[in-house]
Each structure stands twice: as C-alpha cells, then as structure tokens.
Design a protein around this motif. Structure first.
Motif, PDB file in Angstrom:
ATOM      1  N   ALA A  12      30.163  43.362  40.086  1.00  9.27           N
ATOM      2  CA  ALA A  12      29.754  41.962  39.892  1.00  9.27           C
ATOM      3  C   ALA A  12      30.622  41.165  38.992  1.00  9.27           C
ATOM      4  CB  ALA A  12      28.365  41.958  39.521  1.00  9.27           C
ATOM      5  N   ARG A  13      31.125  42.053  37.768  1.00 11.49           N
ATOM      6  CA  ARG A  13      32.079  41.340  36.820  1.00 11.49           C
ATOM      7  C   ARG A  13      33.349  40.944  37.587  1.00 11.49           C
ATOM      8  NH1 ARG A  13      29.722  45.335  33.883  1.00 11.49           N
ATOM      9  NH2 ARG A  13      31.514  46.596  34.001  1.00 11.49           N
ATOM     10  N   ILE A  14      33.945  41.937  38.213  1.00 13.53           N
ATOM     11  CA  ILE A  14      35.017  41.550  38.944  1.00 13.53           C
ATOM     12  C   ILE A  14      34.634  40.277  39.860  1.00 13.53           C
ATOM     13  CG2 ILE A  14      36.635  42.428  40.703  1.00 13.53           C
ATOM     14  CD1 ILE A  14      36.174  45.108  39.489  1.00 13.53           C
ATOM     15  N   GLY A  15      33.667  40.455  40.453  1.00 15.74           N
ATOM     16  CA  GLY A  15      33.235  39.263  41.434  1.00 15.74           C
ATOM     17  C   GLY A  15      33.245  37.862  40.864  1.00 15.74           C
ATOM     18  N   ARG A  16      32.746  37.916  39.572  1.00 17.45           N
ATOM     19  CA  ARG A  16      32.626  36.699  38.802  1.00 17.45           C
ATOM     20  C   ARG A  16      33.953  36.061  38.577  1.00 17.45           C
ATOM     21  NH1 ARG A  16      29.669  38.882  34.816  1.00 17.45           N
ATOM     22  NH2 ARG A  16      28.224  38.889  36.586  1.00 17.45           N
ATOM     23  N   ALA A  20      35.565  32.519  39.972  1.00 16.98           N
ATOM     24  CA  ALA A  20      36.228  31.802  39.176  1.00 16.98           C
ATOM     25  C   ALA A  20      37.343  31.196  39.552  1.00 16.98           C
ATOM     26  CB  ALA A  20      36.305  32.301  37.884  1.00 16.98           C
ATOM     27  N   LEU A  21      38.259  32.027  40.417  1.00 17.80           N
ATOM     28  CA  LEU A  21      39.358  31.778  40.884  1.00 17.80           C
ATOM     29  C   LEU A  21      39.073  31.091  42.295  1.00 17.80           C
ATOM     30  CD1 LEU A  21      41.471  35.009  40.326  1.00 17.80           C
ATOM     31  CD2 LEU A  21      41.727  32.630  39.210  1.00 17.80           C
ATOM     32  N   GLY A  22      37.893  30.890  42.702  1.00 17.61           N
ATOM     33  CA  GLY A  22      37.644  30.235  43.982  1.00 17.61           C
ATOM     34  C   GLY A  22      37.517  31.033  45.256  1.00 17.61           C
ATOM     35  N   VAL A  23      37.466  32.327  44.822  1.00 18.95           N
ATOM     36  CA  VAL A  23      37.225  33.180  45.896  1.00 18.95           C
ATOM     37  C   VAL A  23      35.794  33.007  46.696  1.00 18.95           C
ATOM     38  CG1 VAL A  23      36.925  35.768  46.634  1.00 18.95           C
ATOM     39  CG2 VAL A  23      38.870  35.053  45.397  1.00 18.95           C
ATOM     40  N   ALA A  66      49.058  42.974  54.895  1.00 21.45           N
ATOM     41  CA  ALA A  66      49.099  41.760  55.484  1.00 21.45           C
ATOM     42  C   ALA A  66      49.389  40.533  54.159  1.00 21.45           C
ATOM     43  CB  ALA A  66      48.087  41.049  56.366  1.00 21.45           C
ATOM     44  N   GLY A  67      49.497  41.120  53.125  1.00 20.89           N
ATOM     45  CA  GLY A  67      49.692  40.385  51.828  1.00 20.89           C
ATOM     46  C   GLY A  67      48.373  39.355  51.567  1.00 20.89           C
ATOM     47  N   ARG A  68      47.237  39.808  51.936  1.00 21.88           N
ATOM     48  CA  ARG A  68      45.938  39.076  51.784  1.00 21.88           C
ATOM     49  C   ARG A  68      45.430  39.783  50.598  1.00 21.88           C
ATOM     50  NH1 ARG A  68      45.623  39.998  57.514  1.00 21.88           N
ATOM     51  NH2 ARG A  68      44.030  41.786  56.904  1.00 21.88           N
ATOM     52  N   VAL A  69      46.034  39.326  49.330  1.00 19.90           N
ATOM     53  CA  VAL A  69      45.285  39.969  48.096  1.00 19.90           C
ATOM     54  C   VAL A  69      45.036  38.738  47.074  1.00 19.90           C
ATOM     55  CG1 VAL A  69      46.900  41.895  48.351  1.00 19.90           C
ATOM     56  CG2 VAL A  69      47.770  40.054  47.251  1.00 19.90           C
ATOM     57  N   VAL A  70      44.075  39.029  46.387  1.00 22.35           N
ATOM     58  CA  VAL A  70      43.672  38.293  44.935  1.00 22.35           C
ATOM     59  C   VAL A  70      43.965  39.028  43.710  1.00 22.35           C
ATOM     60  CG1 VAL A  70      41.722  37.223  43.940  1.00 22.35           C
ATOM     61  CG2 VAL A  70      42.201  37.279  46.631  1.00 22.35           C
ATOM     62  N   THR A  71      44.328  38.501  42.665  1.00 21.73           N
ATOM     63  CA  THR A  71      44.478  39.088  41.291  1.00 21.73           C
ATOM     64  C   THR A  71      43.509  38.409  40.438  1.00 21.73           C
ATOM     65  OG1 THR A  71      46.977  39.341  41.648  1.00 21.73           O
ATOM     66  CG2 THR A  71      45.868  39.571  39.511  1.00 21.73           C
ATOM     67  N   ALA A  72      42.463  39.336  40.107  1.00 21.01           N
ATOM     68  CA  ALA A  72      41.349  39.012  39.129  1.00 21.01           C
ATOM     69  C   ALA A  72      40.820  39.772  38.135  1.00 21.01           C
ATOM     70  CB  ALA A  72      40.227  38.462  40.069  1.00 21.01           C
ATOM     71  N   GLU A  79      41.639  40.715  50.076  1.00 20.22           N
ATOM     72  CA  GLU A  79      40.605  39.863  50.246  1.00 20.22           C
ATOM     73  C   GLU A  79      39.225  40.355  50.450  1.00 20.22           C
ATOM     74  OE1 GLU A  79      42.249  37.037  53.248  1.00 20.22           O
ATOM     75  OE2 GLU A  79      43.527  36.102  51.491  1.00 20.22           O
ATOM     76  N   THR A  80      39.066  41.520  51.174  1.00 21.09           N
ATOM     77  CA  THR A  80      37.911  42.123  51.709  1.00 21.09           C
ATOM     78  C   THR A  80      37.137  42.478  50.333  1.00 21.09           C
ATOM     79  OG1 THR A  80      38.632  42.824  53.781  1.00 21.09           O
ATOM     80  CG2 THR A  80      36.767  44.079  52.831  1.00 21.09           C
ATOM     81  N   GLU A  81      37.838  43.168  49.405  1.00 11.59           N
ATOM     82  CA  GLU A  81      37.179  43.734  48.063  1.00 11.59           C
ATOM     83  C   GLU A  81      36.886  42.535  47.501  1.00 11.59           C
ATOM     84  OE1 GLU A  81      39.566  47.589  46.741  1.00 11.59           O
ATOM     85  OE2 GLU A  81      40.682  46.080  47.041  1.00 11.59           O
ATOM     86  N   ALA A  82      37.629  41.383  47.303  1.00  9.13           N
ATOM     87  CA  ALA A  82      37.255  40.041  46.437  1.00  9.13           C
ATOM     88  C   ALA A  82      36.324  39.487  46.868  1.00  9.13           C
ATOM     89  CB  ALA A  82      38.320  39.199  46.395  1.00  9.13           C
ATOM     90  N   ALA A  83      35.985  39.417  48.312  1.00  7.81           N
ATOM     91  CA  ALA A  83      34.683  38.718  48.744  1.00  7.81           C
ATOM     92  C   ALA A  83      33.622  39.761  48.837  1.00  7.81           C
ATOM     93  CB  ALA A  83      35.017  38.523  50.588  1.00  7.81           C
TER      94      ALA A  83
END
Length: 94
Positions: A12-16, A20-23, A66-72, A79-83
């Motif tokens: 949840a902290r990572i999700g926050r 904040a990055l717009g995910v 596929a390069g679908r990544v987020v750094t947070a 992107e799956t993990e971030a969502a």
C-alpha cells in the motif's frame, strides 16, 4: 520478488507512491480481468498459491519485456504491480 505483496502495508505504501505519480488503481473491468487471470482454479492450498504467483510473475515479465514499467519509492515496477499496489492503497482508504 514482487513489490511488497508479501506485506500488504508495504504494498500500500508503494501504491501510494505510484498514485502520487499518477498511476491509477486498477479500474473495475481491468481489475476483474486481472483477478480472472490470477484467480485460483480449484479449492485452494499451496499448489494454487504457487499457480497464482506464477501467473502474476508471467504478467510482470511481459510488462518488463514490453517496457511497461513505473519507478516509484525506489522500486522499478511493472505496470501490473503498480496498478495492484495502487489498488491496495486505495482499498486502505475505504
């Protein structure tokens, strides 16, 4: 290892941080589709847990390939993990 999923509070902290990055948290239809992919197919137990982890790992690998990544929060997430993390954070607000 998958970002924080062994520790829902950490996820949840990572999700926050992701939010904040717009995910965006997984929307209803996308979350339902993801649950369909990850959902166990039988009555539970370690074998099904392993199957779910394998399915999630496949989605994560496909996102990275596929390069679908987020750094947070210092994590490089698919992107799956971030969502999923953003969804866990949102669920904590309810």
């Amino acid at each position: 290892a998958t970002a924080g999923f062994g520790d829902p509070a950490a996820a949840a902290r990572i999700g926050r941080a992701c939010r904040a990055l717009g995910v965006a948290p997984a929307p209803g239809p996308a979350l339902a589709a993801l649950i369909d992919v990850l959902a166990p197919t039988g009555t539970g137990g370690p074998r099904e847990a392993a199957e779910m982890r394998a399915r999630l790992a496949a989605l994560v690998r496909a996102d990275h390939a596929a390069g679908r990544v987020v750094t947070a929060a210092g994590w490089i997430l698919s992107e799956t993990e971030a969502a999923l993390c953003a969804t866990l954070d949102r669920a904590g607000e309810a």
